[in-house]
Design an enzyme around this catalytic site. Sequence first.
Site, PDB file in Angstrom:
ATOM      1  N   CYS A  74      -1.044 -10.125  -7.784  1.00  0.00           N
ATOM      2  CA  CYS A  74      -1.864  -8.675  -7.900  1.00  0.00           C
ATOM      3  C   CYS A  74      -3.524  -8.640  -8.086  1.00  0.00           C
ATOM      4  CB  CYS A  74      -1.337  -7.601  -8.719  1.00  0.00           C
ATOM      5  SG  CYS A  74      -1.257  -8.127 -10.614  1.00  0.00           S
ATOM      6  N   ARG A  90      -0.378  -4.159  -6.832  1.00  0.00           N
ATOM      7  CA  ARG A  90      -1.773  -4.772  -6.258  1.00  0.00           C
ATOM      8  C   ARG A  90      -2.937  -4.315  -6.782  1.00  0.00           C
ATOM      9  NH1 ARG A  90      -5.203  -8.122  -4.815  1.00  0.00           N
ATOM     10  NH2 ARG A  90      -5.332  -9.115  -2.832  1.00  0.00           N
ATOM     11  N   CYS A 105      -5.094 -10.151 -13.644  1.00  0.00           N
ATOM     12  CA  CYS A 105      -5.358 -11.078 -14.789  1.00  0.00           C
ATOM     13  C   CYS A 105      -6.825 -11.547 -14.600  1.00  0.00           C
ATOM     14  CB  CYS A 105      -4.323 -12.124 -14.809  1.00  0.00           C
ATOM     15  SG  CYS A 105      -4.173 -13.166 -13.291  1.00  0.00           S
ATOM     16  N   SER A 151       0.761  -1.253  -0.032  1.00  0.00           N
ATOM     17  CA  SER A 151       0.034   0.096   0.032  1.00  0.00           C
ATOM     18  C   SER A 151       0.987   1.026  -0.041  1.00  0.00           C
ATOM     19  CB  SER A 151      -0.920   0.074   1.312  1.00  0.00           C
ATOM     20  OG  SER A 151      -1.560   1.303   1.256  1.00  0.00           O
ATOM     21  N   CYS A 185      -0.425  -7.154 -17.077  1.00  0.00           N
ATOM     22  CA  CYS A 185       0.375  -7.754 -16.054  1.00  0.00           C
ATOM     23  C   CYS A 185       1.547  -7.162 -15.438  1.00  0.00           C
ATOM     24  CB  CYS A 185       0.793  -9.154 -16.324  1.00  0.00           C
ATOM     25  SG  CYS A 185       1.662  -9.965 -14.846  1.00  0.00           S
ATOM     26  N   THR A 210      -7.356   1.808   4.996  1.00  0.00           N
ATOM     27  CA  THR A 210      -7.134   0.904   5.993  1.00  0.00           C
ATOM     28  C   THR A 210      -7.863   1.023   7.312  1.00  0.00           C
ATOM     29  OG1 THR A 210      -4.696   0.974   5.515  1.00  0.00           O
ATOM     30  CG2 THR A 210      -5.175   0.317   7.757  1.00  0.00           C
ATOM     31  N   CYS A 247       4.519 -14.445 -10.475  1.00  0.00           N
ATOM     32  CA  CYS A 247       3.347 -13.861 -10.070  1.00  0.00           C
ATOM     33  C   CYS A 247       3.451 -13.176  -8.748  1.00  0.00           C
ATOM     34  CB  CYS A 247       2.454 -14.981  -9.905  1.00  0.00           C
ATOM     35  SG  CYS A 247       0.502 -14.266  -9.245  1.00  0.00           S
TER      36      CYS A 247
END
Length: 629
Positions: free
Chosen positions: A601, A379, A604, A130, A572, A415, A598
């Site tokens: 995130c 992400r 895809c 984040s 991606c 958050t 990978c």
Amino acid sequence: MASRTSYPVNLIRRNLVNATRSQKSPLSRPMSHLRSILQYRYRPAVRIVGQRRAICNTTRRSFADVNEDAFDPRQLDRESDEVDVCIVGGGPAGLSAAIKLKQIANDAGNEGFRVLLLEKSGEIGDHILSGNVMEPSAISELIPDWNDPENPYRFEHVTPAKVDKMRFLTKNRAIPIPAPSQMNNHGNYILSLNQFTKWLGERAEEIGVEIYPGFAASELLYTREGAVKGVATNDLGIGRDGKPKDTFQRGMEFHARVTLLAEGCHGSLTKQAIKKFDLRRDSQHQTYGLGVKEVWEIDPAKFEPGLIVHSMGYPLPSDTYGGGWMYHFGDNLVSIGLVVGLDYPNPWLAPYGEFQKMKHHPLYKHYLEGGKCISYGARALNEGGFQSIPKCAFPGGALIGDTAGFLNVPKIKGTHTAMRSGMLAAEATYSALTTNDEGTVFLFDYEDKLRSSTIWSELKQVRNMRPSFHNPLGLYGGILYSGLEAFLFRGKSPWTLKHKKTDYAATKKADQCKKIEYPKPDGKISFDILTSVSRTGTNHEEDQPVHLRVADWDKHAKEEWPQFKGVENRFCPAGVYEYVEDESKELGVRFQINAQNCIHCKTCDIKVPNQGINWTTPQGGEGPKYTMT
């Protein structure tokens, strides 16, 4: 090769279950008793960032004598354990729910109340990402002395927010624009959510929460009546060919009267629950953004502690929602990133490439020159807001945190809402369990608490800002309308705008859009994608089934390549998908998945136009190992 830490952890938990099965009431079993058995029967646990990492010398099972062609691992029974509450996900929402549950139970004298938290990463915080400016309202309620100088266990790594700047970027200019009141950060703190989550994990374990990192929950379990009764973790030691290796370990089942899903954005179990219980029947579809970020150590002469910069415009085209950020925190550290709305239409656009371009803008380049990039990550995040909140309670459990979609997009904060939803769910859960001794638990009270909470009022007030960018003027129309909402309507307009197409359906065909050529990275400010992935600490064992499930790779290529010309490779941010030249194929290209790259995130699963990619959990403990993110 990936670390095998999760194998001995699985064994130790399994043997622990066997050792304690003679207990008459597993639900009343005290945590201290479990730990005494663990320490008596096995080597002492190694403590890493507050988590127990047990080391086991038990010989692994071997199936060398089994006919491999006939052997089906699913024929083996899974070991199981029973707890009061099982929480899936060790982020702010899951940990807040766990802490609140144990606080309530301990205050009531019910110290044997078992709260178990499963986390797919190897350590709490490893998968947390984040660009975080945290509003402290929720943590101040959960742990009032969280930042008190007199508290020896306080969270020290915070930088008070000092200066807010909002800029509209052209290619070479940064034009000041007024920021809505929601973006006023007075009283907030810049921090690493990765560090903060690790600290929360330590506080949770101190009061008796059982935390199992390295356990990837992959399946919801149901009662005969169809209610959720817990989760199962995935099997370990399965080869890429689907056959068991000599390291094979059957997954475990964790049964609970209440299961709380705190998986973060687009959780894999959340997808199952939403589909089975039709949780979106009264809400709109979710829409998403992709956040791509880096952490830099910059020249101390350029460091401005507490500086917060947000930008819109360049490098994104006017038909694409998104914006950049830069936060100065810690000791000469800068968090910099770009969020791109995944409803962008042009399949030639690459969010990673746009981010690399953005860093060369004079506004950002000034600070980065002479510095060093130390971390990278990406992400997906929920952007649907109020309209896209699903039903959050279902028979036997509930959705909490970002998996339910509580991010305040104009505020660029989630958050505090995630933590508060976990706390509300904890209150409703303990009340339900102590007043209902038998049968399925349904958390009606949680739904009621949400609707009367600040989460609901906060998201309702800004409900029209994100969908307002779906207009003929694109970015400019959205900025104009959002200004009216922020300064004139203040969320009291009598209408609620709707989201348009789903993110995958918004993608146009390649021949309808202008091709985008991205400049070559200079290796100083901008970097190639594999260099960035190397900074994530990502680790997957290659000899395992691909966790990015595509039913038929050739069929997928035939459906996607002619229309979108490799959109998977561009959306991606980790170089997982490729179309490789192959003369043996009818299309002249072969679809390829580099699953070991990978970084979880989940873009895809969200953006691919034919919805033919299903993100599932790999072996527990694998994936990125983020630091300072």
